[in-house]
Design a protein around this motif. Structure first.
Motif, short mmCIF file in Angstrom:
data_model
loop_
_atom_site.label_atom_id
_atom_site.label_comp_id
_atom_site.label_asym_id
_atom_site.label_seq_id
_atom_site.Cartn_x
_atom_site.Cartn_y
_atom_site.Cartn_z
N HIS A 38 -40.81 -17.82 -6.34
CA HIS A 38 -41.15 -18.38 -7.65
C HIS A 38 -40.07 -18.20 -8.71
CE1 HIS A 38 -42.18 -14.17 -7.81
NE2 HIS A 38 -42.32 -14.22 -9.12
N LEU A 39 -39.09 -17.32 -8.50
CA LEU A 39 -38.06 -17.07 -9.51
C LEU A 39 -36.68 -17.50 -9.00
CD1 LEU A 39 -38.96 -13.57 -11.03
CD2 LEU A 39 -39.50 -15.85 -11.91
N PRO A 40 -35.77 -17.88 -9.91
CA PRO A 40 -34.44 -18.33 -9.51
C PRO A 40 -33.54 -17.18 -9.09
CG PRO A 40 -34.60 -18.28 -11.89
CD PRO A 40 -35.98 -18.00 -11.38
N LEU A 41 -32.52 -17.51 -8.33
CA LEU A 41 -31.56 -16.52 -7.85
C LEU A 41 -30.87 -15.80 -9.00
CD1 LEU A 41 -29.80 -18.74 -5.13
CD2 LEU A 41 -31.68 -17.11 -4.75
N ILE A 42 -30.73 -16.46 -10.13
CA ILE A 42 -29.96 -15.95 -11.25
C ILE A 42 -30.76 -15.02 -12.16
CG2 ILE A 42 -30.47 -17.75 -12.94
CD1 ILE A 42 -27.45 -17.83 -13.56
N THR A 43 -31.96 -14.66 -11.78
CA THR A 43 -32.87 -13.90 -12.64
C THR A 43 -32.22 -12.67 -13.25
OG1 THR A 43 -34.90 -14.67 -11.55
CG2 THR A 43 -35.00 -12.54 -12.66
N ASP A 44 -31.62 -11.80 -12.44
CA ASP A 44 -31.07 -10.54 -12.96
C ASP A 44 -29.92 -10.78 -13.93
OD1 ASP A 44 -32.89 -9.15 -11.47
OD2 ASP A 44 -31.48 -8.52 -9.92
N ALA A 45 -29.04 -11.71 -13.57
CA ALA A 45 -27.91 -12.01 -14.45
C ALA A 45 -28.39 -12.62 -15.77
CB ALA A 45 -26.93 -12.95 -13.76
N MET A 46 -29.40 -13.48 -15.69
CA MET A 46 -29.92 -14.10 -16.91
C MET A 46 -30.60 -13.05 -17.79
SD MET A 46 -32.24 -17.54 -17.29
CE MET A 46 -30.90 -18.56 -16.66
N HIS A 47 -31.33 -12.14 -17.19
CA HIS A 47 -31.94 -11.06 -17.96
C HIS A 47 -30.88 -10.27 -18.71
CE1 HIS A 47 -36.08 -10.55 -15.78
NE2 HIS A 47 -35.91 -11.75 -16.30
N ALA A 48 -29.84 -9.83 -18.00
CA ALA A 48 -28.79 -9.03 -18.64
C ALA A 48 -28.13 -9.80 -19.78
CB ALA A 48 -27.75 -8.63 -17.60
N GLU A 49 -27.87 -11.08 -19.56
CA GLU A 49 -27.17 -11.89 -20.56
C GLU A 49 -28.03 -12.13 -21.80
OE1 GLU A 49 -25.91 -16.41 -20.23
OE2 GLU A 49 -24.40 -15.11 -19.31
N VAL A 50 -29.29 -12.51 -21.59
CA VAL A 50 -30.16 -12.83 -22.73
C VAL A 50 -30.55 -11.57 -23.49
CG1 VAL A 50 -32.39 -13.79 -23.40
CG2 VAL A 50 -30.99 -14.96 -21.68
N LYS A 111 -14.35 2.05 -25.81
CA LYS A 111 -15.73 2.21 -25.35
C LYS A 111 -16.21 0.95 -24.63
CE LYS A 111 -17.12 5.64 -28.76
NZ LYS A 111 -18.14 6.05 -29.76
N LEU A 112 -16.89 1.19 -23.49
CA LEU A 112 -17.40 0.10 -22.65
C LEU A 112 -18.83 0.41 -22.27
CD1 LEU A 112 -17.19 -2.37 -20.71
CD2 LEU A 112 -16.14 -0.80 -19.04
N VAL A 113 -19.71 -0.57 -22.42
CA VAL A 113 -21.11 -0.46 -22.01
C VAL A 113 -21.39 -1.49 -20.93
CG1 VAL A 113 -23.52 -0.62 -22.72
CG2 VAL A 113 -21.82 0.37 -24.29
N PHE A 114 -21.89 -1.05 -19.78
CA PHE A 114 -22.40 -1.98 -18.77
C PHE A 114 -23.90 -2.17 -19.03
CE2 PHE A 114 -18.80 -0.21 -16.27
CZ PHE A 114 -18.17 -1.39 -15.94
N VAL A 115 -24.32 -3.40 -19.28
CA VAL A 115 -25.74 -3.72 -19.40
C VAL A 115 -26.17 -4.34 -18.07
CG1 VAL A 115 -27.50 -5.06 -20.59
CG2 VAL A 115 -25.65 -3.99 -21.90
N ASN A 116 -26.90 -3.58 -17.29
CA ASN A 116 -27.18 -3.93 -15.92
C ASN A 116 -28.58 -4.52 -15.75
OD1 ASN A 116 -27.19 -4.03 -13.08
ND2 ASN A 116 -27.98 -1.93 -12.95
N GLY A 117 -28.64 -5.70 -15.17
CA GLY A 117 -29.92 -6.35 -14.94
C GLY A 117 -30.44 -6.25 -13.53
N HIS A 118 -29.71 -5.57 -12.64
CA HIS A 118 -30.06 -5.55 -11.22
C HIS A 118 -30.36 -4.13 -10.75
CE1 HIS A 118 -30.09 -5.92 -6.98
NE2 HIS A 118 -28.84 -5.60 -6.77
N GLY A 119 -31.54 -3.93 -10.19
CA GLY A 119 -31.99 -2.61 -9.79
C GLY A 119 -31.27 -2.03 -8.59
N GLY A 120 -30.46 -2.82 -7.90
CA GLY A 120 -29.78 -2.32 -6.72
C GLY A 120 -28.44 -1.66 -6.97
#
Length: 263
Positions: A38-50, A111-120
């Motif tokens: 039911h969800l697109p492949l891009i879900t995690d990347a879109m979450h992080a971006e938005v 300074k660098l922040v990684f905003v991670n949308g993927h649980g793996g």
């Protein structure tokens, strides 16, 4: 005039003019991987971006926080073999992150922040963050916004909700409803959740985790129950998560290690 906060939209002259002593660079990072039927492949990347964009857009115009283009691919080993999943190896992703850190340091950023949308990949980002710190001097902060405390939502919930479940589906319904096929959504992974409930210390992800693959837990690829997800809930979650991320970015900006003298 709309404030520019995308670092890649600037010229090299503009970047030279940034006050690096207070600047924070944010790298959203996600994945391209199966998220059930039911969800697109891009879900995690879109979450992080938005989530990143929503957080930064709410900051003052002079915040000096800059966002890089989203890194869409991630370490999705647990989903390999499921149609559409594109996975980097741990070595590849770490090399990309290290190169990113070296490049930012060469431009004078601190300074660098990684905003991670993927649980793996939180563990990988924790490791590479320390390597970047050691090799470049950058202060590096990996954050997974979906781990921020959630707002209170009136919902009975049992079992896992970690992949394509209630939370992820609700947020996708809020930010890109045209990509969600809610009519295909159904719960999966409950049998695995019940199995882990038998143990005192053993968990899927926690104090005593197991190196699981999706095929160990779910037939459909969903690990959770998305059936009662809604855009209204997703909007509440997005606002809460983005607010906490915005606060976190300002804390990162204000932070500095105390001076020490090696004995």
């Amino acid at each position: 005039m709309t404030r520019i906060y995308h670092l890649a939209h600037l010229t090299t002259t503009d970047v030279d003019a940034i006050d690096k002593s207070t600047a924070v660079v944010v790298q959203p990072i996600g994945a391209v991987e199966q998220h059930g039927p039911h969800l697109p492949l891009i879900t995690d990347a879109m979450h992080a971006e938005v989530i990143t964009a929503t957080a930064v857009e709410g900051l003052p115009d002079d915040c000096n926080i800059w966002v890089l283009p989203t890194l869409h691919y991630g370490k999705s080993t647990e989903h390999l073999g499921r149609s559409g999943t594109i996975a980097m190896s741990a070595t590849t992703l770490m090399s990309v992150c290290l190169d990113l850190g070296h490049s930012l340091a060469a431009s004078g950023f601190r300074k660098l922040v990684f905003v991670n949308g993927h649980g793996g990949q939180p563990g990988l980002l924790d490791v590479v963050a320390r390597d970047i710190r050691h090799q470049t001097g950058l202060e590096v902060f990996p954050v997974m916004p979906m781990r921020f405390p959630s707002p209170e939502i009136d919902r009975a919930h049992d079992g896992f909700d970690i992949h394509g479940g209630f939370g992820e589906t609700s947020i996708m319904m809020a930010i890109a409803p045209e990509l969600v096929h809610h009519d295909r959504a159904f719960a999966d992974g409950q049998a695995a959740a019940a199995e882990f409930d038998k143990y005192k210390h053993l968990t899927l992800e926690g104090v005593l985790p197991t190196a699981w693959l999706t095929d160990d837990i779910s037939a459909s690829g969903t690990i959770g129950d998305p059936t009662d997800a809604s855009a209204d809930v997703g909007k509440v979650m997005l606002e809460s998560i983005a607010t906490q991320l915005a606060e976190s970015l300002l804390e990162v900006q204000a932070f500095s290690f105390p001076a020490t003298t090696r004995s």
